[in-house]
Design a protein around this motif. Structure first.
Motif, mmCIF file in Angstrom:
data_model
loop_
_atom_site.group_PDB
_atom_site.id
_atom_site.type_symbol
_atom_site.label_atom_id
_atom_site.label_comp_id
_atom_site.label_asym_id
_atom_site.label_seq_id
_atom_site.Cartn_x
_atom_site.Cartn_y
_atom_site.Cartn_z
ATOM 1 N N GLY A 27 0.940 -0.685 0.129
ATOM 2 C CA GLY A 27 -0.240 0.258 0.073
ATOM 3 C C GLY A 27 1.156 1.339 0.026
ATOM 4 N N VAL A 28 1.646 1.404 -0.691
ATOM 5 C CA VAL A 28 3.074 2.740 -0.209
ATOM 6 C C VAL A 28 2.665 3.295 -2.255
ATOM 7 C CG1 VAL A 28 5.320 3.521 -0.317
ATOM 8 C CG2 VAL A 28 5.158 1.387 0.616
ATOM 9 N N PRO A 29 2.427 4.322 -2.007
ATOM 10 C CA PRO A 29 1.871 4.793 -3.044
ATOM 11 C C PRO A 29 3.321 5.175 -4.233
ATOM 12 C CG PRO A 29 0.995 6.181 -1.125
ATOM 13 C CD PRO A 29 1.590 4.887 -0.784
ATOM 14 N N LEU A 30 2.472 5.262 -5.595
ATOM 15 C CA LEU A 30 3.646 5.703 -6.764
ATOM 16 C C LEU A 30 3.264 6.677 -6.405
ATOM 17 C CD1 LEU A 30 5.322 4.519 -8.375
ATOM 18 C CD2 LEU A 30 3.906 3.737 -9.761
ATOM 19 N N MET A 31 5.000 7.170 -6.082
ATOM 20 C CA MET A 31 4.634 9.521 -6.697
ATOM 21 C C MET A 31 5.380 8.944 -8.126
ATOM 22 S SD MET A 31 3.488 10.881 -3.752
ATOM 23 C CE MET A 31 1.948 9.295 -3.299
ATOM 24 N N ALA A 44 6.661 5.953 -2.109
ATOM 25 C CA ALA A 44 6.342 7.182 -0.689
ATOM 26 C C ALA A 44 5.028 7.839 -0.838
ATOM 27 C CB ALA A 44 7.450 8.407 -1.389
ATOM 28 N N PHE A 45 4.806 8.597 0.104
ATOM 29 C CA PHE A 45 3.907 8.631 1.250
ATOM 30 C C PHE A 45 2.832 10.000 0.784
ATOM 31 C CE2 PHE A 45 5.000 4.998 3.319
ATOM 32 C CZ PHE A 45 4.048 3.798 2.668
ATOM 33 N N ASP A 49 7.835 13.347 0.528
ATOM 34 C CA ASP A 49 8.499 12.830 1.655
ATOM 35 C C ASP A 49 9.512 11.806 0.662
ATOM 36 O OD1 ASP A 49 6.557 13.611 3.538
ATOM 37 O OD2 ASP A 49 5.146 11.877 3.079
ATOM 38 N N PRO A 50 10.888 11.642 1.653
ATOM 39 C CA PRO A 50 11.237 11.118 1.260
ATOM 40 C C PRO A 50 10.971 9.705 0.471
ATOM 41 C CG PRO A 50 12.051 11.366 3.555
ATOM 42 C CD PRO A 50 11.059 11.597 3.156
ATOM 43 N N GLY A 51 11.366 8.929 -0.707
ATOM 44 C CA GLY A 51 11.058 7.662 -0.917
ATOM 45 C C GLY A 51 11.812 6.604 -0.797
ATOM 46 N N ILE A 52 11.471 5.390 -1.733
ATOM 47 C CA ILE A 52 12.213 4.409 -2.307
ATOM 48 C C ILE A 52 12.560 4.499 -4.024
ATOM 49 C CG2 ILE A 52 12.080 2.276 -2.600
ATOM 50 C CD1 ILE A 52 10.771 2.232 0.007
ATOM 51 N N ILE A 53 12.520 5.173 -4.369
ATOM 52 C CA ILE A 53 13.995 5.091 -5.918
ATOM 53 C C ILE A 53 13.781 3.623 -6.422
ATOM 54 C CG2 ILE A 53 14.604 6.793 -7.671
ATOM 55 C CD1 ILE A 53 14.703 8.897 -5.102
#
Length: 121
Positions: A27-31, A44-45, A49-53
């Motif tokens: 359920g982690v949003p795709l920015m 990222a949320f 916000d910091p995210g996973i790239i």
């Protein structure tokens, strides 16, 4: 000077499966969808916000070394556990950690560790 953390780069063998797991099962949003085939995608949320790239390991565009552990937070870990279990994530029930909060652990398709916390540390 540094103004903030954008995210963590991770090179994976299958960017599409990696993004799908985090988006659909956790359920982690795709920015940001990336530059094609989810290469350069940001999970990222919020946009700021910091995210996973996410990068393709085969391309060699990003050099990452060693296993990674992603740490998330949840207001209700029991409910999160039930949702993740329903979504098909291989997961054990949450447990009370030594520091007094609850923890829940699982792994992503690349074998990276995922730790979800409930409670302040």
């Amino acid at each position: 000077m540094i103004e903030g953390l954008e995210g963590i780069n991770i090179a994976v063998s299958n960017p599409e499966a990696f993004v799908r797991f985090y988006k659909e099962q956790l359920g982690v949003p795709l920015m940001f969808e990336g530059h094609g085939n989810h290469v350069g995608a940001k999970l990222a949320f919020s946009r700021h916000d910091p995210g996973i790239i996410v990068w393709d390991k085969a391309s060699g565009d990003v050099a990452t070394h060693g296993p990674t552990e992603f740490v998330f937070r949840s207001a209700d870990l029991d409910k999160t556990y039930e949702t993740l279990k329903f979504n098909g994530v291989a997961i054990q029930p949450p447990f009370l950690a030594d520091w007094g909060g609850k923890e829940l652990r699982c792994a992503d398709p690349e074998g990276n560790s995922i730790l979800i916390l409930e409670g302040a540390y």
